[in-house]
Scaffold this active site. Structure first.
Site, short mmCIF file in Angstrom:
data_model
loop_
_atom_site.label_atom_id
_atom_site.label_comp_id
_atom_site.label_asym_id
_atom_site.label_seq_id
_atom_site.Cartn_x
_atom_site.Cartn_y
_atom_site.Cartn_z
N TYR A 113 0.95 -1.24 -0.08
CA TYR A 113 0.01 0.07 -0.09
C TYR A 113 0.92 1.33 0.01
CZ TYR A 113 -4.19 -2.76 0.86
OH TYR A 113 -5.18 -3.37 1.03
N LYS B 104 2.49 -13.79 6.66
CA LYS B 104 2.56 -14.66 5.44
C LYS B 104 3.96 -15.05 5.41
CE LYS B 104 0.46 -17.01 2.35
NZ LYS B 104 -0.15 -18.35 2.80
N ASP C 38 -6.06 -5.52 6.10
CA ASP C 38 -7.27 -4.81 5.17
C ASP C 38 -8.34 -5.99 4.98
OD1 ASP C 38 -8.72 -3.21 3.79
OD2 ASP C 38 -7.38 -3.24 2.09
#
Ligand code: NAD
Length: 420
Positions: A161, A228, A306
């Site tokens: 982002y 992740k 998000d």
């Protein structure tokens, strides 16, 4: 029509919140900048403001009150002053430290991608904080929505982002592909767009630090690092490593990693310790559905956060009842999660619950816990009595549908009955 020159005047009564070494110094009459927002913003902000004022009055009598300071942003600011996010508005939030806002419409074209992103960036509000808990009575797609009660801390300035990306075929994208090939011997297809995912130690640690501090201050039981890292080792994996480091180095007294609970305490968490654990992001989505009660505070990177926060919000009844805070080292701006829903603008129709719960978060942040508790309980009791706006009424058998303003009056009345 000629544009007006913007001159902002703070309210004549009220005092500034001060930033001290030890935290915020909140006067009994703090000046709080208020962005009413676009579309349904004015309706929900009006409703929330009356409910917040009533909660403060109910909790503290006349001893405390908020001096609201309306500041312009969004479509109306554009129309009146030719600027969607006037410097004076940013200056007011910077100066008065804590603010409340309604939803803002994102311009489809033009200068910046989103007013909300611009606000977060300019004020360095790096933690997007989203409590997700069920209000009894709100229709939910899961069988036991009451089992979920978490607070998500989403990093808000880094990750994919950060806006570092180049379109397929541009000179920049071609150059990046060439560098990857020539200097790093990594082949990327020539017709690729390229994005960069920066995750820093500084950004990760300050986010996790805030999440752990919140867990300590609010008697929470665990902080889960969601990442992740099995795939993206030096970004997501590093986030996990740095998260554990913050806990170990800065919060040794109050935290314990889950591995130590297993190795040294036979799986039993020592009294008074907050467990630090980690879960891989895709598994986290399953966990929230299957074992929601095992999670408490989550700390995660921007993209994971998000997705996770909207998925979690759906579990407790959707965006209409979800609120969030954008919080920096001291500055904070609280808002509902939903947008400006332009088709319902000025109809006195939509649900102000999310804006009210943003108010609850703001009161907690000010340290006015008694008022926060009263406001949350009043909202719960009104929704529980099935007095709700159209969005919930159509899903709740036997509900009484009311307008935004009538819902706000019911919340205020609930506090009058309970508080004084
Ligand atoms: P939205 O949340 O504004 O509306 C989607 C639908 O959700 C509405 O049509 C309505 O049916 C329902 N809804 C939303 N809020 C509700 C409420 N309080 N009560 C009852 N029903 C409600 O989403 P959108 O249509 O995608 O976005 C509209 C605008 O808002 C866009 O410009 C978007 O960029 C902006 N937006 C702003 C924020 C923010 O300010 N934080 C957040 C999301 C979207």
């Amino acid at each position: 029509m000629p544009l007006e020159r913007l001159v902002l005047r703070p309210p004549e009564t009220g005092h500034k919140i001060l930033i001290a070494e030890s935290g915020l110094r909140v006067p009994d009459d703090p000046i709080i900048p208020l962005i009413e927002g676009d579309g349904i913003g004015p309706d929900v902000v009006r409703a929330a403001r009356s409910a917040i004022d009533a909660a403060v009055a109910s909790a503290f009598g006349g001893r405390r009150r908020i001096a609201w300071y309306p500041v312009p942003a969004g479509e109306r600011a554009m129309f009146q002053y030719g600027d969607m996010l006037p410097e004076a508005t940013l200056g007011a939030i910077r100066e008065y430290v804590v603010g409340l806002k309604g939803p803002l419409t994102t311009p489809v074209s033009g200068g910046f991608r989103s007013l909300n992103v611009a606000l977060r960036k300019t004020l360095d509000l790096y933690a997007n904080v989203r409590p997700v808990y069920w209000i009894p009575g709100v229709p939910s797609p899961v069988t036991h929505p009451e089992r979920l009660d978490i607070v998500i801390f989403r990093e808000g300035t880094e990750d994919v982002y950060a806006g570092i990306e180049w379109e397929k075929g541009t000179a920049e994208a071609r150059r990046m592909i060439e560098i990857l090939d020539k200097e790093f011997h990594t082949r990327v297809r020539a017709d690729s767009g390229i994005g960069v995912k920066p995750i820093s130690e500084t950004g990760s640690k300050r986010l996790v630090r805030k999440a752990i501090r919140y867990a300590i201050d609010n008697g929470r039981k665990s902080v889960t690092l969601v990442h992740k890292g099995n795939i993206m080792k030096y970004t997501e994996g590093a986030f996990r490593t740095w998260g554990y480091e913050v806990a170990k180095i800065e919060f040794r007294e109050s935290t314990i990693p889950w591995d130590d609970v297993v190795k040294s305490h036979g799986g039993k968490i020592p009294d008074g310790k907050i467990v630090i654990k980690d879960v891989i992001a895709d598994n986290m989505f399953q966990q929230l559905l299957l074992r929601p009660e095992e999670y408490d505070v989550l700390a995660t990177t921007n993209l994971n956060g998000d997705y996770l926060s909207d998925a979690a919000a759906a579990q407790i009844g959707g965006l209409g009842v979800a609120a969030g805070g954008n919080i920096g080292d001291a500055h904070a701006l609280f808002e509902p999660v939903h947008g400006s829903a332009p088709k319902y603008a000025e109809m006195d129709k939509v649900n102000p619950t999310a804006e009210m719960l943003a108010g609850v978060m703001m009161l907690e942040y000010l340290g006015w816990r008694e008022a926060a508790v009263r406001l949350r309980s009043a909202v719960k009791s009104v929704v529980g009595s099935k007095v709700v706006t159209y969005d919930l009424a159509r899903l709740m058998p036997g509900a009484k549908e009311v307008r935004t303003s009538a819902f706000a009056r019911a919340v205020v009345d609930a506090m009058d009955g309970a508080g004084r």
